[in-house]
Design a protein around this motif. Structure first.
Motif, short mmCIF file in Angstrom:
data_model
loop_
_atom_site.label_atom_id
_atom_site.label_comp_id
_atom_site.label_asym_id
_atom_site.label_seq_id
_atom_site.Cartn_x
_atom_site.Cartn_y
_atom_site.Cartn_z
N ILE A 94 -24.96 9.05 -5.58
CA ILE A 94 -24.16 8.04 -4.89
C ILE A 94 -24.13 8.39 -3.41
O ILE A 94 -23.74 9.48 -3.03
N CYS A 95 -24.53 7.45 -2.56
CA CYS A 95 -24.54 7.72 -1.12
C CYS A 95 -23.27 7.18 -0.47
O CYS A 95 -22.53 6.39 -1.06
N GLU A 96 -23.01 7.62 0.76
CA GLU A 96 -21.81 7.22 1.50
C GLU A 96 -21.69 5.70 1.63
O GLU A 96 -20.61 5.14 1.55
N ALA A 97 -22.81 5.01 1.84
CA ALA A 97 -22.77 3.56 2.00
C ALA A 97 -22.30 2.89 0.71
O ALA A 97 -21.53 1.92 0.76
N ASP A 98 -22.75 3.39 -0.44
CA ASP A 98 -22.30 2.85 -1.72
C ASP A 98 -20.79 3.05 -1.89
O ASP A 98 -20.08 2.15 -2.34
N ALA B 24 -17.62 0.23 -2.09
CA ALA B 24 -16.77 0.11 -3.27
C ALA B 24 -15.36 0.63 -3.04
O ALA B 24 -14.45 0.28 -3.77
N CYS B 25 -15.17 1.46 -2.03
CA CYS B 25 -13.88 2.13 -1.86
C CYS B 25 -13.34 1.92 -0.46
O CYS B 25 -12.38 1.22 -0.25
N GLY B 26 -13.95 2.56 0.51
CA GLY B 26 -13.51 2.46 1.90
C GLY B 26 -12.03 2.71 2.07
O GLY B 26 -11.21 1.91 1.65
N THR B 27 -11.65 3.82 2.67
CA THR B 27 -10.25 4.17 2.80
C THR B 27 -9.42 3.01 3.34
O THR B 27 -8.39 2.67 2.80
N CYS B 28 -9.90 2.37 4.39
CA CYS B 28 -9.15 1.25 4.96
C CYS B 28 -9.22 0.04 4.05
O CYS B 28 -8.29 -0.73 3.97
N GLY B 29 -10.33 -0.12 3.34
CA GLY B 29 -10.48 -1.28 2.47
C GLY B 29 -10.05 -1.02 1.05
O GLY B 29 -10.13 -1.89 0.20
N ALA C 284 -15.23 9.85 -0.68
CA ALA C 284 -16.06 10.53 -1.68
C ALA C 284 -15.21 11.47 -2.53
O ALA C 284 -15.40 11.54 -3.75
N ALA C 285 -14.27 12.19 -1.92
CA ALA C 285 -13.41 13.09 -2.68
C ALA C 285 -12.51 12.31 -3.64
O ALA C 285 -12.29 12.74 -4.77
N LEU D 99 -20.54 1.36 -8.39
CA LEU D 99 -20.72 2.79 -8.63
C LEU D 99 -20.73 3.08 -10.14
O LEU D 99 -20.25 4.11 -10.60
N LEU D 100 -21.31 2.16 -10.91
CA LEU D 100 -21.33 2.24 -12.37
C LEU D 100 -21.79 3.62 -12.83
O LEU D 100 -22.77 4.17 -12.37
N ASN D 101 -21.02 4.16 -13.77
CA ASN D 101 -21.38 5.41 -14.43
C ASN D 101 -21.47 5.11 -15.92
O ASN D 101 -20.47 4.77 -16.55
#
Length: 196
Positions: A177-181, A185-190, A104-105, A27-29
């Motif tokens: 940035i889409c949900e899959a991205d 990179a994040c995933g609450t469980c992951g 996302a939040a 998710l590079l910015n």
């Protein structure tokens, strides 16, 4: 939860770099490139915070202390003990909010605070660097837009302060940035981030 409401969050600092700052970050910015050289200290806090009637769920500060010598020594010992050095920026996140918000939040919150971790500019608007170390000269960056929803609703974006029009235009486009991205990179469980 521990007996103390504030805990260092080294895993979050590592994740922030891996997700948003490092060259290969998913998710590079590009606005965070100067932070590759920054020392970032991250804290979880389990106490709610409020400012001017609004909940505060994240905070970015320059890690500096102003006060008497003993108070400064206590502060440096605590911060240095947590992070092994005094960071350039100290980012604090509300652990309760992070525990319940969407991926996302949470990503948006983290990036918001990272955007406050700015690089100072010279009188021509170019990024400043320390002439001895070559490191960026860091400072807190203000918001791009500082306006109330009511003013925009009543008078339109053209009469609102600052970069409100740019914000509205960005809001009317699909997110970059889409949900899959985010899930990759994040995933609450992951996410694997420990909160107090």
């Amino acid at each position: 939860m521990t007996a103390f409401p504030v805990e260092p969050a080294h895993d979050v600092a590592d994740w922030m770099r891996a997700a948003f700052i490092d060259e290969e970050a998913p998710l590079l910015n590009e606005e965070h490139i100067h932070l590759r050289d920054a020392r970032l200290g991250v804290l979880w806090c389990s106490l709610p915070n409020e400012r001017q009637g609004n909940s505060v769920v994240g905070l970015c500060e320059e890690a500096t202390f102003i006060g008497n010598r003993w108070a400064k020594a206590r502060w440096e010992q605590q911060i240095g003990g947590w992070f092994g050095e005094i960071p350039d920026f100290l980012l604090t996140f509300d652990a309760g909010y992070a525990d319940q918000c969407s991926d996302a939040a949470f990503c948006a919150l983290v990036e918001h605070e990272l955007l406050h971790a700015g690089q100072k500019k010279d009188k021509w608007g170019a990024p400043r660097f320390n002439s001895q170390t070559g490191r960026p000269v860091f400072g807190i960056r203000g918001h791009d837009v500082e306006e109330f929803v009511s003013v925009v609703a009543r008078y339109g974006v053209g009469n609102a302060a600052g970069r409100t029009r740019a914000l509205v235009e960005a809001a009317n486009r699909p997110p970059i940035i889409c949900e899959a991205d985010i899930a990759g990179a994040c995933g609450t469980c992951g996410r694997g981030l420990t909160k107090p």
